[in-house]
Design a protein around this motif. Structure first.
Motif, PDB file in Angstrom:
ATOM      1  N   VAL A 144     -63.871  14.907 -35.588  1.00  0.00           N
ATOM      2  CA  VAL A 144     -63.401  14.866 -34.194  1.00  0.00           C
ATOM      3  C   VAL A 144     -63.218  16.288 -33.670  1.00  0.00           C
ATOM      4  O   VAL A 144     -63.640  16.624 -32.567  1.00  0.00           O
ATOM      5  CB  VAL A 144     -62.085  14.064 -34.067  1.00  0.00           C
ATOM      6  CG1 VAL A 144     -61.510  14.175 -32.661  1.00  0.00           C
ATOM      7  CG2 VAL A 144     -62.320  12.601 -34.436  1.00  0.00           C
ATOM      8  N   GLY A 145     -62.591  17.149 -34.495  1.00  0.00           N
ATOM      9  CA  GLY A 145     -62.373  18.543 -34.100  1.00  0.00           C
ATOM     10  C   GLY A 145     -63.685  19.259 -33.810  1.00  0.00           C
ATOM     11  O   GLY A 145     -63.803  19.986 -32.819  1.00  0.00           O
ATOM     12  N   LYS A 146     -64.683  19.049 -34.668  1.00  0.00           N
ATOM     13  CA  LYS A 146     -65.986  19.697 -34.469  1.00  0.00           C
ATOM     14  C   LYS A 146     -66.677  19.186 -33.216  1.00  0.00           C
ATOM     15  O   LYS A 146     -67.251  19.950 -32.438  1.00  0.00           O
ATOM     16  CB  LYS A 146     -66.875  19.466 -35.699  1.00  0.00           C
ATOM     17  CG  LYS A 146     -66.513  20.351 -36.883  1.00  0.00           C
ATOM     18  CD  LYS A 146     -67.374  20.028 -38.094  1.00  0.00           C
ATOM     19  CE  LYS A 146     -66.919  20.859 -39.300  1.00  0.00           C
ATOM     20  NZ  LYS A 146     -67.533  20.402 -40.554  1.00  0.00           N
ATOM     21  N   ALA A 147     -66.631  17.866 -33.024  1.00  0.00           N
ATOM     22  CA  ALA A 147     -67.261  17.273 -31.829  1.00  0.00           C
ATOM     23  C   ALA A 147     -66.602  17.794 -30.558  1.00  0.00           C
ATOM     24  O   ALA A 147     -67.267  18.047 -29.552  1.00  0.00           O
ATOM     25  CB  ALA A 147     -67.170  15.754 -31.893  1.00  0.00           C
ATOM     26  N   LEU A 148     -65.288  17.984 -30.618  1.00  0.00           N
ATOM     27  CA  LEU A 148     -64.536  18.520 -29.475  1.00  0.00           C
ATOM     28  C   LEU A 148     -64.982  19.952 -29.175  1.00  0.00           C
ATOM     29  O   LEU A 148     -65.258  20.307 -28.018  1.00  0.00           O
ATOM     30  CB  LEU A 148     -63.045  18.481 -29.818  1.00  0.00           C
ATOM     31  CG  LEU A 148     -62.018  18.438 -28.693  1.00  0.00           C
ATOM     32  CD1 LEU A 148     -62.205  17.214 -27.821  1.00  0.00           C
ATOM     33  CD2 LEU A 148     -60.603  18.434 -29.272  1.00  0.00           C
ATOM     34  N   ASP A 149     -65.075  20.766 -30.226  1.00  0.00           N
ATOM     35  CA  ASP A 149     -65.515  22.158 -30.061  1.00  0.00           C
ATOM     36  C   ASP A 149     -66.931  22.254 -29.502  1.00  0.00           C
ATOM     37  O   ASP A 149     -67.259  23.194 -28.775  1.00  0.00           O
ATOM     38  CB  ASP A 149     -65.464  22.891 -31.409  1.00  0.00           C
ATOM     39  CG  ASP A 149     -64.037  23.176 -31.851  1.00  0.00           C
ATOM     40  OD1 ASP A 149     -63.145  23.243 -30.980  1.00  0.00           O
ATOM     41  OD2 ASP A 149     -63.809  23.306 -33.075  1.00  0.00           O
ATOM     42  N   ASN A 150     -67.779  21.274 -29.846  1.00  0.00           N
ATOM     43  CA  ASN A 150     -69.183  21.318 -29.435  1.00  0.00           C
ATOM     44  C   ASN A 150     -69.458  20.735 -28.048  1.00  0.00           C
ATOM     45  O   ASN A 150     -70.604  20.720 -27.594  1.00  0.00           O
ATOM     46  CB  ASN A 150     -70.054  20.573 -30.461  1.00  0.00           C
ATOM     47  CG  ASN A 150     -70.125  21.331 -31.780  1.00  0.00           C
ATOM     48  OD1 ASN A 150     -69.958  22.543 -31.814  1.00  0.00           O
ATOM     49  ND2 ASN A 150     -70.335  20.610 -32.873  1.00  0.00           N
ATOM     50  N   LEU A 151     -68.401  20.247 -27.376  1.00  0.00           N
ATOM     51  CA  LEU A 151     -68.602  19.699 -26.030  1.00  0.00           C
ATOM     52  C   LEU A 151     -69.064  20.786 -25.068  1.00  0.00           C
ATOM     53  O   LEU A 151     -68.530  21.899 -25.060  1.00  0.00           O
ATOM     54  CB  LEU A 151     -67.300  19.092 -25.489  1.00  0.00           C
ATOM     55  CG  LEU A 151     -66.824  17.753 -26.054  1.00  0.00           C
ATOM     56  CD1 LEU A 151     -65.492  17.381 -25.435  1.00  0.00           C
ATOM     57  CD2 LEU A 151     -67.841  16.639 -25.820  1.00  0.00           C
ATOM     58  N   ASN A 152     -70.043  20.457 -24.231  1.00  0.00           N
ATOM     59  CA  ASN A 152     -70.448  21.352 -23.146  1.00  0.00           C
ATOM     60  C   ASN A 152     -69.554  21.113 -21.945  1.00  0.00           C
ATOM     61  O   ASN A 152     -68.859  20.093 -21.852  1.00  0.00           O
ATOM     62  CB  ASN A 152     -71.914  21.086 -22.774  1.00  0.00           C
ATOM     63  CG  ASN A 152     -72.856  21.445 -23.907  1.00  0.00           C
ATOM     64  OD1 ASN A 152     -72.683  22.472 -24.571  1.00  0.00           O
ATOM     65  ND2 ASN A 152     -73.847  20.593 -24.160  1.00  0.00           N
ATOM     66  N   ASP A 153     -69.572  22.043 -20.984  1.00  0.00           N
ATOM     67  CA  ASP A 153     -68.770  21.879 -19.763  1.00  0.00           C
ATOM     68  C   ASP A 153     -69.087  20.536 -19.108  1.00  0.00           C
ATOM     69  O   ASP A 153     -70.255  20.181 -18.941  1.00  0.00           O
ATOM     70  CB  ASP A 153     -69.083  23.000 -18.763  1.00  0.00           C
ATOM     71  CG  ASP A 153     -68.397  24.304 -19.157  1.00  0.00           C
ATOM     72  OD1 ASP A 153     -67.604  24.272 -20.115  1.00  0.00           O
ATOM     73  OD2 ASP A 153     -68.673  25.336 -18.524  1.00  0.00           O
ATOM     74  N   GLY A 154     -68.029  19.808 -18.742  1.00  0.00           N
ATOM     75  CA  GLY A 154     -68.234  18.537 -18.043  1.00  0.00           C
ATOM     76  C   GLY A 154     -68.457  17.356 -18.958  1.00  0.00           C
ATOM     77  O   GLY A 154     -68.457  16.211 -18.510  1.00  0.00           O
ATOM     78  N   GLU A 155     -68.629  17.592 -20.259  1.00  0.00           N
ATOM     79  CA  GLU A 155     -68.792  16.490 -21.213  1.00  0.00           C
ATOM     80  C   GLU A 155     -67.427  16.037 -21.718  1.00  0.00           C
ATOM     81  O   GLU A 155     -66.490  16.826 -21.812  1.00  0.00           O
ATOM     82  CB  GLU A 155     -69.654  16.919 -22.406  1.00  0.00           C
ATOM     83  CG  GLU A 155     -71.117  17.105 -22.066  1.00  0.00           C
ATOM     84  CD  GLU A 155     -71.962  17.446 -23.292  1.00  0.00           C
ATOM     85  OE1 GLU A 155     -73.186  17.270 -23.198  1.00  0.00           O
ATOM     86  OE2 GLU A 155     -71.395  17.899 -24.326  1.00  0.00           O
ATOM     87  N   VAL A 156     -67.339  14.753 -22.067  1.00  0.00           N
ATOM     88  CA  VAL A 156     -66.078  14.165 -22.526  1.00  0.00           C
ATOM     89  C   VAL A 156     -66.350  13.368 -23.794  1.00  0.00           C
ATOM     90  O   VAL A 156     -67.357  12.658 -23.894  1.00  0.00           O
ATOM     91  CB  VAL A 156     -65.486  13.238 -21.436  1.00  0.00           C
ATOM     92  CG1 VAL A 156     -64.243  12.514 -21.945  1.00  0.00           C
ATOM     93  CG2 VAL A 156     -65.158  14.036 -20.179  1.00  0.00           C
ATOM     94  N   LEU A 157     -65.429  13.481 -24.749  1.00  0.00           N
ATOM     95  CA  LEU A 157     -65.561  12.771 -26.012  1.00  0.00           C
ATOM     96  C   LEU A 157     -64.936  11.379 -25.892  1.00  0.00           C
ATOM     97  O   LEU A 157     -63.842  11.239 -25.342  1.00  0.00           O
ATOM     98  CB  LEU A 157     -64.832  13.568 -27.096  1.00  0.00           C
ATOM     99  CG  LEU A 157     -65.240  13.362 -28.555  1.00  0.00           C
ATOM    100  CD1 LEU A 157     -66.708  13.701 -28.780  1.00  0.00           C
ATOM    101  CD2 LEU A 157     -64.356  14.227 -29.452  1.00  0.00           C
ATOM    102  N   LEU A 158     -65.631  10.367 -26.374  1.00  0.00           N
ATOM    103  CA  LEU A 158     -65.063   9.026 -26.484  1.00  0.00           C
ATOM    104  C   LEU A 158     -64.866   8.730 -27.968  1.00  0.00           C
ATOM    105  O   LEU A 158     -65.825   8.693 -28.734  1.00  0.00           O
ATOM    106  CB  LEU A 158     -65.999   7.982 -25.854  1.00  0.00           C
ATOM    107  CG  LEU A 158     -65.581   6.504 -26.028  1.00  0.00           C
ATOM    108  CD1 LEU A 158     -64.231   6.230 -25.362  1.00  0.00           C
ATOM    109  CD2 LEU A 158     -66.657   5.572 -25.453  1.00  0.00           C
ATOM    110  N   LEU A 159     -63.609   8.554 -28.363  1.00  0.00           N
ATOM    111  CA  LEU A 159     -63.300   8.298 -29.771  1.00  0.00           C
ATOM    112  C   LEU A 159     -63.500   6.827 -30.112  1.00  0.00           C
ATOM    113  O   LEU A 159     -63.442   5.950 -29.246  1.00  0.00           O
ATOM    114  CB  LEU A 159     -61.848   8.685 -30.070  1.00  0.00           C
ATOM    115  CG  LEU A 159     -61.427  10.124 -29.768  1.00  0.00           C
ATOM    116  CD1 LEU A 159     -59.965  10.335 -30.167  1.00  0.00           C
ATOM    117  CD2 LEU A 159     -62.317  11.130 -30.484  1.00  0.00           C
ATOM    118  N   GLU A 160     -63.713   6.563 -31.401  1.00  0.00           N
ATOM    119  CA  GLU A 160     -63.836   5.193 -31.865  1.00  0.00           C
ATOM    120  C   GLU A 160     -62.487   4.479 -31.763  1.00  0.00           C
ATOM    121  O   GLU A 160     -61.422   5.104 -31.692  1.00  0.00           O
ATOM    122  CB  GLU A 160     -64.348   5.195 -33.314  1.00  0.00           C
ATOM    123  CG  GLU A 160     -64.641   3.827 -33.904  1.00  0.00           C
ATOM    124  CD  GLU A 160     -65.591   2.953 -33.079  1.00  0.00           C
ATOM    125  OE1 GLU A 160     -65.123   2.385 -32.062  1.00  0.00           O
ATOM    126  OE2 GLU A 160     -66.766   2.826 -33.450  1.00  0.00           O
TER     127      GLU A 160
END
Length: 346
Positions: free
Chosen positions: A99-115
Motif C-alpha cells: 500500500v505504501g509503495k502504491a501510494l508513493d507511485n501515484l501520479n498527480d490526480g490519481e487516487v488509490l482504491l484499497l481492497e
C-alpha cells in the motif's frame, strides 16, 4: 458535540486515508447506487487540491473476515473512476508495504482504491493491531462515511487512535442535517418509516411520535407492528388496507398518507412502504415520492432502498437533503451512540 473538521487540518502534501462508503448495490457488474460514491467527491477534490496522496478505504458486503473475490472492491473500480471523475488505481490489499509503495507511485490526480477492509477479521472486531496496520502508511485520516459512523470498527474508530483525524465535508453536512430534523424543524412535521425489522425501527418511530405531528408506517414493519399489536398514539398512522398478501399498502392508506404529506412543512422518509424490489409492490413508494416532489416541504430522505427509488425516478437532485445513512440515520435520530462521530470530537 463539535467534531474536528477537514478545514482545520494541515494537509499540504500529506498521505491521507479517506474512509468512504462504497458498500453499494451492484447489478450485472454496474453500480446501482451512484449517490453513495458521489458523496465523497467534494472532500476528495479538496484533498487533491492540497496535493495529498489519497487512498480510499471502504467495506463491501459481508465477506466475514476472509478474502472472497465476490466482495472485492476491484469490481467497482471503473464505476468509481467515472462517478468521481478521477483516475483510480486499485490495489489488492488495504495494509502492508504494498500500500505504501502504491501510494508513493501515484501520479498527480490519481487516487488509490484499497481492497475491502472486511477481508480482515480485525476490521469488524475493531482490533487495535489491524487499526495500527491500516494507519501506518498514512499521516492523516478523514472520515466522510456517515453511513458507517454508527459502527465501532477499525477503519472508522480504531484508526483515530493512530492518526490525526477529521470529518470530511459530507460527514459534516450529514451531522448538520440530522441536528436540523431532530431539533430545528418546521411544523407540520411528518415522518414516513418503512422497510423491515420493527425492532430496529421502533426507537425512531417513538422518537418521531414524540416530536412530529404524524408518523406514517408502511412496509414490512407495519405488518409486524399490527401482528404484534404494538400500541402507539393517534399520531402514528398504520395501514388500513393492503395489496395482495400485505406486500404493499392499499389505496385507502395511500390516499390518507398522501393527504398528510401534502400539508407537511417537514418530511423525513426512511424505508419503502411496500416490497419495493418487486415492481408491482413499488407502487405506493413511487406514488408517495410523486406527492413529496409536489410538496413545498423541507425533505430529508435516507436508507438504501429509499435512495434507490429516488435514483430510479431521477429525483435525487429534487430532494432537500439525501442522507447516505439508513441504519446510521436511525441510530442518530434514536439518540444512540455514534462511535465514528464521537471519535472525531474536539
Amino acid at each position: 458535540m463539535a467534531v474536528k473538521k477537514i478545514q482545520e487540518a494541515e494537509l499540504q502534501n500529506k498521505k491521507v486515508l479517506l474512509r468512504a462508503d462504497f458498500n453499494v448495490a451492484v447489478e450485472s457488474g454496474k453500480v446501482k447506487e451512484k449517490f453513495k460514491i458521489e458523496a465523497v467527491k467534494e472532500t476528495l477534490g479538496y484533498l487533491l487540491e492540497k496535493k495529498c496522496k489519497v487512498a480510499l478505504a471502504s467495506h463491501f458486503g459481508r465477506p466475514e473476515g476472509k478474502i472472497n473475490p465476490e466482495f472485492s472492491l476491484g469490481q467497482i473500480k471503473d464505476d468509481v473512476e467515472s462517478i468521481l471523475g478521477v483516475k483510480i488505481v486499485f490495489i489488492e490489499d488495504c495494509i502492508s508495504e504494498k500500500v505504501g509503495k502504491a501510494l508513493d507511485n501515484l501520479n498527480d490526480g490519481e487516487v488509490l482504491l484499497l481492497e475491502n477492509v472486511r477481508f480482515y477479521p480485525g476490521e469488524e472486531q475493531n482490533d487495535e493491531k489491524f487499526a495500527k496496520e491500516l494507519a501506518e502508511n498514512f499521516e492523516v485520516f478523514i472520515n466522510d462515511a456517515f453511513s458507517v459512523s454508527h459502527r465501532d470498527q477499525a477503519s472508522v474508530t480504531g484508526i483515530t487512535k493512530f492518526l490525526p483525524s477529521y470529518a470530511g465535508f459530507w460527514l459534516q453536512k450529514e451531522i448538520k442535517e440530522m441536528k436540523k430534523i431532530k431539533n430545528d424543524f418546521k411544523k407540520p412535521a411528518v415522518a414516513i418509516i418503512g422497510g423491515a425489522k420493527i425492532e430496529t425501527k421502533l426507537p425512531v418511530i417513538k422518537f418521531f411520535e414524540e416530536k412530529y405531528d404524524n408518523v406514517l408506517v408502511g412496509g414490512k414493519i407495519a405488518n409486524e407492528a399490527l401482528d404484534q399489536k404494538i400500541q402507539f398514539s393517534s399520531k402514528v398512522i398504520l395501514p388500513v388496507d393492503f395489496i395482495d398478501d400485505r406486500l404493499d399498502i392499499g389505496p385507502k392508506t395511500l390516499e390518507n398518507f398522501n393527504s398528510i404529506i401534502g400539508q407537511a412543512e417537514t418530511i423525513v422518509w426512511n424505508g419503502p412502504t411496500g416490497k419495493f424490489e418487486e415492481e408491482k409492490y413499488a407502487f405506493s413508494t413511487n406514488e408517495i415520492l410523486k406527492e413529496i416532489l409536489k410538496s413545498h416541504a423541507y425533505v430529508v430522505v435516507g436508507g438504501g432502498e429509499t435512495i434507490e427509488a429516488l435514483e430510479k425516478n431521477e429525483a435525487v437532485d429534487k430532494i432537500s437533503f439525501v442522507s447516505t445513512g439508513g441504519g446510521a440515520m436511525l441510530e442518530y435520530l434514536s439518540g444512540n451512540k455514534m462511535p465514528g462521530i464521537d471519535a472525531l470530537a474536539n
